[in-house]
Design an enzyme around this catalytic site. Structure first.
Site, mmCIF file in Angstrom:
data_model
loop_
_atom_site.group_PDB
_atom_site.id
_atom_site.type_symbol
_atom_site.label_atom_id
_atom_site.label_comp_id
_atom_site.label_asym_id
_atom_site.label_seq_id
_atom_site.Cartn_x
_atom_site.Cartn_y
_atom_site.Cartn_z
ATOM 1 N N ASP A 58 0.879 -1.162 0.000
ATOM 2 C CA ASP A 58 0.000 0.000 0.000
ATOM 3 C C ASP A 58 0.918 1.213 0.000
ATOM 4 O O ASP A 58 1.609 1.485 0.992
ATOM 5 C CB ASP A 58 -0.884 -0.017 1.251
ATOM 6 C CG ASP A 58 -1.727 1.252 1.406
ATOM 7 O OD1 ASP A 58 -1.580 2.192 0.588
ATOM 8 O OD2 ASP A 58 -2.521 1.313 2.364
ATOM 9 N N TYR A 154 -6.707 15.782 -10.133
ATOM 10 C CA TYR A 154 -5.750 14.819 -10.680
ATOM 11 C C TYR A 154 -4.590 15.561 -11.330
ATOM 12 O O TYR A 154 -3.411 15.218 -11.114
ATOM 13 C CB TYR A 154 -6.449 13.929 -11.704
ATOM 14 C CG TYR A 154 -5.533 12.943 -12.388
ATOM 15 C CD1 TYR A 154 -5.061 11.819 -11.718
ATOM 16 C CD2 TYR A 154 -5.151 13.131 -13.725
ATOM 17 C CE1 TYR A 154 -4.220 10.913 -12.353
ATOM 18 C CE2 TYR A 154 -4.325 12.231 -14.367
ATOM 19 C CZ TYR A 154 -3.857 11.114 -13.674
ATOM 20 O OH TYR A 154 -3.022 10.229 -14.309
ATOM 21 N N LYS A 158 -0.588 15.404 -10.270
ATOM 22 C CA LYS A 158 0.466 14.994 -11.188
ATOM 23 C C LYS A 158 1.485 16.118 -11.409
ATOM 24 O O LYS A 158 2.660 15.858 -11.696
ATOM 25 C CB LYS A 158 -0.143 14.536 -12.515
ATOM 26 C CG LYS A 158 -0.884 13.205 -12.398
ATOM 27 C CD LYS A 158 0.014 12.097 -11.874
ATOM 28 C CE LYS A 158 -0.651 10.746 -11.868
ATOM 29 N NZ LYS A 158 0.253 9.649 -11.451
ATOM 30 N N VAL A 189 -3.946 6.758 -22.567
ATOM 31 C CA VAL A 189 -3.788 5.386 -23.026
ATOM 32 C C VAL A 189 -5.105 4.651 -22.753
ATOM 33 O O VAL A 189 -5.666 4.799 -21.668
ATOM 34 C CB VAL A 189 -2.621 4.687 -22.282
ATOM 35 C CG1 VAL A 189 -2.465 3.247 -22.757
ATOM 36 C CG2 VAL A 189 -1.329 5.463 -22.487
#
Length: 260
Positions: A58, A154, A158, A189
């Site tokens: 984890d 998100y 990043k 992707v």
């Protein structure tokens, strides 16, 4: 082809998606690979199929990193490469953000990567359990370089991965750890995560359909297509190799030009 014979590597989130592809590519290049994940069954199957080892990990658990890397070093006989790939994306309009979702992305994408850097550097520096230096590759995203609707938090996480990468590279160099630290910015992707994003932004009304969302990404990409798992894996293998020995503290776009 890049030869990683004699090298050892650990890939987080290696049970599926990009992580699985990266683990397989590293093994194909000759490295002995530890697949690290919380999905024990899937991760074990991937590890067995490439002749590697599985490590339950984890990435948000500090003590879990310590024991997980110790198990990897024991099982592989060392550690030369760490790929901090595991991450999560939860789509939302800014006006509808759920604090629980924000915390989850911060914990997995930022804290998880930071702990990976912490324990990876400790393990690979001269006084560490592996002690031979090496390479750490963090997985950021093209989302760190563009403004794409529906993935604000998100994107922020990043971007944080990018900053962590550069600071870690500088610290490693200043302290003589002998560990290069770089990151890649994958484009979209069509993995389970990528397909889920297309569905989510369509459901939010940002695109007419998932296909329209994918088409919008392709339209923004000079190479005229989505990325593949192989595209991302090739970049990781390259950054892990001696061919990239003077590349350090860098963010490498693997996005077909989308984030230029």
């Amino acid at each position: 082809m890049t030869d990683l014979s004699g090298r050892t590597a650990l890939v987080t989130g290696g049970a599926q998606g990009l992580g699985e592809g990266m683990a397989r590519a590293l093994a194909a290049a000759g490295a002995k690979v530890a697949v690290a994940d919380v999905q024990d069954d899937l991760g074990t199957k991937v590890a067995e199929s490439i002749g590697g080892v599985f490590v339950h990990l984890d990435i948000t658990d500090d003590s879990g990193w310590e024991s997980g890397l110790a198990a990897a070093v024991d099982g592989l006989g060392g550690l030369d490469v760490l790929v901090n790939n595991a991450g999560v994306e939860i789509t939302s309009l800014i006006t509808e953000l759920d604090p629980a979702d924000v915390k989850k992305m911060l914990e997995i994408n930022v804290l998880g990567t930071a702990l990976g850097l912490k324990h990876g550097l400790r393990t690979m520096r001269p006084e560490g359990a592996a002690g031979k230096g090496g390479a750490i590759i963090n997985v950021s995203s093209v989302a760190a370089t563009i403004a794409f609707p529906g993935i604000s938090v998100y994107s922020a996480t990043k971007s944080a991965v990018d900053r962590l990468t550069r600071a870690a590279a500088m610290e490693s160099g200043k302290l003589g750890y002998g560990v290069r630290v770089n990151c890649i910015y994958p484009g979209l992707v069509p993995t389970e995560m990528g397909a889920g994003l297309a569905d989510d932004v369509a459901q939010l009304g940002l695109f007419e359909s998932p296909d329209a969302a994918v088409g919008g990404v392709v339209e923004l990409t000079p190479s005229g297509r989505l990325g593949t798992v192989e595209d991302m894996s090739d970049a990781v293998v390259f950054l892990a190799s001696d061919q990239a020995k003077f590349i350090n503290g860098a963010g490498v776009p693997v996005d077909g030009g989308m984030g230029m």
